[in-house]
Design an enzyme around this catalytic site. Sequence first.
Site, PDB file in Angstrom:
ATOM      1  N   ARG A 283       0.997  -1.119   0.092  1.00 36.07           N
ATOM      2  CA  ARG A 283      -0.077  -0.081   0.107  1.00 36.07           C
ATOM      3  C   ARG A 283       1.104   1.190  -0.017  1.00 36.07           C
ATOM      4  NH1 ARG A 283      -1.336   4.008   3.566  1.00 36.07           N
ATOM      5  NH2 ARG A 283      -3.299   4.707   3.897  1.00 36.07           N
ATOM      6  N   ASP A 285       1.609   4.977   0.653  1.00 36.66           N
ATOM      7  CA  ASP A 285       0.745   5.857   1.206  1.00 36.66           C
ATOM      8  C   ASP A 285       0.991   7.257   0.312  1.00 36.66           C
ATOM      9  OD1 ASP A 285      -0.449   6.763   3.543  1.00 36.66           O
ATOM     10  OD2 ASP A 285       1.596   7.857   3.953  1.00 36.66           O
ATOM     11  N   GLU A 327      -2.927   4.861  -2.423  1.00 40.15           N
ATOM     12  CA  GLU A 327      -3.584   5.520  -1.548  1.00 40.15           C
ATOM     13  C   GLU A 327      -3.467   7.008  -2.050  1.00 40.15           C
ATOM     14  OE1 GLU A 327      -4.494   7.780   2.160  1.00 40.15           O
ATOM     15  OE2 GLU A 327      -2.695   7.736   1.301  1.00 40.15           O
ATOM     16  N   HIS A 396      -9.028   3.965   8.521  1.00 42.64           N
ATOM     17  CA  HIS A 396      -8.518   4.510   9.860  1.00 42.64           C
ATOM     18  C   HIS A 396      -8.331   6.114   9.820  1.00 42.64           C
ATOM     19  CE1 HIS A 396      -5.554   4.907   6.680  1.00 42.64           C
ATOM     20  NE2 HIS A 396      -4.453   5.627   7.463  1.00 42.64           N
ATOM     21  N   ASP A 397      -8.762   6.649   8.448  1.00 43.24           N
ATOM     22  CA  ASP A 397      -8.695   8.094   8.208  1.00 43.24           C
ATOM     23  C   ASP A 397      -9.854   8.654   8.428  1.00 43.24           C
ATOM     24  OD1 ASP A 397      -5.752   8.455   8.150  1.00 43.24           O
ATOM     25  OD2 ASP A 397      -5.948   8.120   5.905  1.00 43.24           O
TER      26      ASP A 397
HETATM   27  C1  OTU Z   1      -2.368   8.877   4.594  1.00 41.24           C
HETATM   28  O1  OTU Z   1      -3.467   9.829   4.438  1.00 41.24           O
HETATM   29  C2  OTU Z   1      -2.531   7.801   5.853  1.00 41.24           C
HETATM   30  O2  OTU Z   1      -3.681   7.251   5.459  1.00 41.24           O
HETATM   31  C3  OTU Z   1      -2.861   8.692   7.031  1.00 41.24           C
HETATM   32  O3  OTU Z   1      -3.176   8.079   8.185  1.00 41.24           O
HETATM   33  C4  OTU Z   1      -1.423   9.526   7.288  1.00 41.24           C
HETATM   34  O4  OTU Z   1      -1.941  10.468   8.264  1.00 41.24           O
HETATM   35  C5  OTU Z   1      -0.991  10.254   5.872  1.00 41.24           C
HETATM   36  O5  OTU Z   1      -1.172   9.519   4.864  1.00 41.24           O
HETATM   37  C6  OTU Z   1       0.360  10.620   6.186  1.00 41.24           C
HETATM   38  O6  OTU Z   1       1.240   9.329   6.066  1.00 41.24           O
HETATM   39  O7  OTU Z   1      -2.228  11.394   2.446  1.00 41.24           O
HETATM   40  O8  OTU Z   1      -3.388  10.702   0.018  1.00 41.24           O
HETATM   41  O9  OTU Z   1      -7.075  13.427   5.167  1.00 41.24           O
HETATM   42  O10 OTU Z   1      -6.638  10.966   4.333  1.00 41.24           O
HETATM   43  O11 OTU Z   1      -3.611  12.592   4.988  1.00 41.24           O
HETATM   44  C7  OTU Z   1      -3.997  11.029   0.972  1.00 41.24           C
HETATM   45  C8  OTU Z   1      -5.920  12.624   5.810  1.00 41.24           C
HETATM   46  C9  OTU Z   1      -3.350  10.947   2.269  1.00 41.24           C
HETATM   47  C10 OTU Z   1      -5.763  11.281   5.209  1.00 41.24           C
HETATM   48  C11 OTU Z   1      -4.730  11.762   4.004  1.00 41.24           C
HETATM   49  C12 OTU Z   1      -4.096  10.667   3.440  1.00 41.24           C
END
Ligand code: OTU
Length: 651
Positions: A283, A285, A327, A396-397
């Site tokens: 995944r 991020d 993501e 989780h977000d």
């Molecule tokens: C992702 O999030 C993770 O899922 C979050 O848990 C982390 O805080 C973040 O990255 C940093 O590592 O970047 O492309 O609105 O949806 O931050 C989207 C908040 C992201 C999350 C957004 C998301």
Amino acid sequence: MYEQVSHSLLNSILNDLKPEIRRQDLRHFYTRLGANFYAIHSLFSTLYGHRDDFNIQILNLVETMARGYIQRSAELEELDMKRERDHNWFLSQKWVGMALYSNGFAENLEDLLHNRIGYLQELGINMVHIMPILKCPVGQSDGGYAVSDFRQIDERVGTLNIFRQVANEFRKREILLVHDIILNHTSDEHAWAQKAKAGEAHYQDYYYTFEDRRIPDIYEQSMPQVFPGTDPGNFTWSGEMQRWVMSVFHHYQWDLNYSNPEVLIQIVDIILFWANQGVDVLRLDAVAFLWKRLGSTCQNERHAHLILQLLKDCCQVTAPSVLFIAEAIVAPVEVTKYFGEDAIVAKECEVAYNATLMALLWDAIATKNAKLLCQGLKSLPGKLDRATWLNYVRCHDDIGFGFDDQDIRAVGYEPRAHRRFLTDYFTGSFDGQARGLAFNRDDATGDARICGSLASLAGLETALEADDQALIQAAIDRILLLHGVILSFGGIPLIYNGDGIGTLNDYSFSDDPSKSHDNRWVHRTKIDWKRAERRNQPGTVEHSLFGAMQKLIAIRKEIPAFADFNNRELLPLENDHLLGMVRFNPQRPSDLVVVIANFDSSAHGIDLETLSRHGLNPRGRLVDLASGLSPLLQDGVLAVGGQQFHWLTET
Ligand code: OTU
């Protein structure tokens, strides 16, 4: 001509490989490298061709892939070949995922391994995203998304050895293991950041650092903020380094600088390292953020896509069975680009979070109609054939209402007012049913994102408190309705771990200073295994929910029309409360399932004529596969109860 250049470069690189690498049996590696090198070389030159050290860096890249290949086990290589032969394997309807915390769903990795796999299999889960488990700071770590060591499991949850055992056990049971690659940033405790702080220019180049505010100020003019309420601004002053550093997320998450090829090669190495531990799916991020350009939002940049293509091509050479999940929680038109563009097969990530569907579903719950949902789905761009969605209701977000303003207007709402309504609805100030918390409210617009567990947002918390059977049932219906859609939409459904038993908000995070400022912790709860036990006890909420989900999952896996071969059409319905989708079996298109979901609290009817126009024979015997019952018919009208859904087919 270009191909020839890349060919002779490849030959000279292969000659320059270190003898201990060249001595190995690299036949498969050479074949795959040959097949992918033209793409790798052209991407690498677009990104780094202007640099004097280009040839050295591309040699490093190839060496990294070769070392990864040598370290890959025979068993994983066999899997590579198996999946290469059946390269659409992940588009099947057989996959159902869950996201969980190793120290929330279980005590730690070992407890997960020995005691909790049974629960997953009981529900029918065969893909598991274990939330971030790499070494991260004590205290604030953004839930593990601030990584201090990309190769070490955090000792609070386990060891690399136990992780490998989990991977092996999953493989034996045909469960896919999903692991996070947090490639946009590191924690400020990562060795690279430590060295940068200590003044090593080499490692300062791993990040975006600046001696004063001149450049950061220009960036700030066009960069939006991810956490305006809790972590404003995109730069942090490092007293140790005496420089500003880009930190788009939290101040302790430093953005990696991909204009430095060494960073990219390090990440390739890390990707291959986890692939070789037996991870099936990585995944990736925050992929939208990978490239920063002055004067832009620094999101969805073309170069971010080039980096992803390069990562995919490199992984394809060494560990071709491994999938990438993008993501990218970005505008609907941008999301599909993360599958790759202008390619017959997915050239970036094979899977992407379907945040569009997720947000639209919550809109339908709040408005009790499917107007925006249908409109939003109509505008969703098509995707590549060999690509699929990760369909989810909660994760989780937070939930952001990032739909297209044009779509909002097209169905007769004013965007700002409508988003305000949604925020009010989910924070409970509309009808008091939903129990969400606002997240990073923007005082200027009143816009906010929403936190809260699925059950609490669906009204279960309120209903249980009021001890009101009708409201409890309505909440259960809503939860199942949402799952009824993600299980039938096309793509891999991803269930959030406590949702099978209706886990409510947990407000205790507000007592923990490392979490209290971040409302997302309200839905990152520890699973209550006593409640989970009640899934075996008829008459309980847990029993109703778990039993129903388990059944739906089992049924989904047997419906070929629910596989994802772009075999979905929206069913145009006159009635705003209903979502209709026709899903057909790609092998036998006449074999179809019509999905009807009613978001209103009262029943609505559909003309059988409408269904027959879309391929369901009204004289045939209709059955709802979800319940196994015949749907209610009267005078040529099919009735769909309030907050109910059907998976209709002919028998
Ligand atoms: C992702 O999030 C993770 O899922 C979050 O848990 C982390 O805080 C973040 O990255 C940093 O590592 O970047 O492309 O609105 O949806 O931050 C989207 C908040 C992201 C999350 C957004 C998301």
